[in-house]
Motif scaffolding. Structure first.
Motif, PDB file in Angstrom:
ATOM      1  N   ASN A  93       0.829  -1.220   0.000  1.00 49.80           N
ATOM      2  CA  ASN A  93       0.000   0.000   0.000  1.00 49.80           C
ATOM      3  C   ASN A  93       0.861   1.267   0.000  1.00 49.80           C
ATOM      4  O   ASN A  93       0.703   2.175   0.823  1.00 49.80           O
ATOM      5  CB  ASN A  93      -0.953   0.014   1.193  1.00 49.80           C
ATOM      6  N   SER A 143      -4.511   4.295   1.205  1.00 49.22           N
ATOM      7  CA  SER A 143      -5.445   3.490   1.988  1.00 49.22           C
ATOM      8  C   SER A 143      -6.082   2.422   1.105  1.00 49.22           C
ATOM      9  O   SER A 143      -6.205   2.587  -0.111  1.00 49.22           O
ATOM     10  CB  SER A 143      -6.520   4.383   2.598  1.00 49.22           C
ATOM     11  N   VAL A 144      -6.499   1.337   1.717  1.00 45.40           N
ATOM     12  CA  VAL A 144      -7.071   0.217   0.976  1.00 45.40           C
ATOM     13  C   VAL A 144      -8.301   0.645   0.185  1.00 45.40           C
ATOM     14  O   VAL A 144      -8.471   0.285  -0.979  1.00 45.40           O
ATOM     15  CB  VAL A 144      -7.436  -0.931   1.946  1.00 45.40           C
ATOM     16  N   LYS A 184      -7.454   2.508  -3.200  1.00 43.64           N
ATOM     17  CA  LYS A 184      -6.612   1.896  -4.232  1.00 43.64           C
ATOM     18  C   LYS A 184      -7.315   1.758  -5.585  1.00 43.64           C
ATOM     19  O   LYS A 184      -6.751   2.092  -6.620  1.00 43.64           O
ATOM     20  CB  LYS A 184      -6.099   0.532  -3.761  1.00 43.64           C
TER      21      LYS A 184
END
Length: 249
Positions: free
Chosen positions: A218, A233-234, A237
């Motif tokens: 990340n 941040s996830v 993405k």
């Protein structure tokens, strides 16, 4: 940032106006300099021919048609420049309006020094605000303020901006050549520069500077500084990949 040019054929009046502007701008710590103070209109024309910007404020004394002719020349060459005409009476105003020179101000009661000084102060501040607004409206520049001076950086030089931990409204601007600490917030920067991407709560990245994304760690890495990275941040993405893909096309 703002350059002032004064045309006045009376040496005493020229010195008085110049000294007042120097005292006022120094006291207020304004990003203003006097470029030329002269009785010679040709000197001003020569400067205009080589000028690379329009962040200029002219104070032109119009005792005769020479000041108006110079105003016409300035307006033709530098349409966004700020013009202030100074005269001993209202007479030249009709000629100025006839030629549509769009002056910022017309100062004609020269018998009252207080009124003249107040008018000059207002004109400087209006011209300075116009200059700053023009800078902020340029999408190719990132504008920031340090103390009372404004600076700009080409957007192509920016890598990312990070909030400073444990500080309110403090960010660090990372460019290809420097790290600059600013009084600003990421939210305000996002509003001013919608082309930048908020990759994380505390980070904004310049998409055009991105080299690659490590989807496992990340992290976002940059072309010219591969040792630097920003977190992503996830939940950001997928959106980042879509926008970045468009950016590379």
């Amino acid at each position: 940032m703002l350059e002032i040019i004064i045309l006045e054929d009376g040496q005493q009046q020229l010195t008085w106006i110049s000294n007042f502007i120097k005292r006022y701008t120094k006291f207020e710590e304004l990003a203003v300099t006097i470029k030329i103070a002269t009785p010679d209109a040709e000197r001003i024309k020569n400067l205009i021919q080589t000028s690379s910007h329009q962040n200029l404020l002219f104070f032109l004394y119009v005792a005769n048609d020479e000041g108006v002719r110079l105003g016409k020349y300035i307006r033709k060459k530098l349409p966004a420049a700020n013009l202030v005409f100074i005269a001993a009476c209202e007479g030249p105003l009709s000629s100025i309006l006839k030629h549509r020179l769009a002056p910022l101000d017309y100062i004609f009661d020269l018998t009252n020094d207080d009124l003249v000084e107040e008018a000059i102060r207002k004109d400087i501040n209006i011209a300075l605000k116009r200059t700053v607004d023009h800078m902020y409206n340029n999408p190719e520049k990132f504008v920031y303020k340090l103390q009372n001076c404004y600076y700009d950086v080409p957007m192509s030089e920016i890598l990312y901006i990070a909030s400073k931990p444990n500080y309110v409204n403090r960010v660090i601007l990372y460019t290809k050549n420097a790290a600059i600490e600013l009084n600003d917030s990421l939210s305000n920067i996002e509003k001013r520069h919608p082309t930048l991407f908020r990759s994380h709560k505390g980070f904004i990245v310049n998409l055009s500077a991105v080299n690659y994304v490590d989807v496992q760690a990340n992290r976002i890495y940059f072309r010219s500084h591969e040792e630097l990275f920003c977190p992503i941040s996830v939940r950001k993405k997928q959106r980042f990949k879509e926008i970045w893909r468009q950016e590379k096309l």
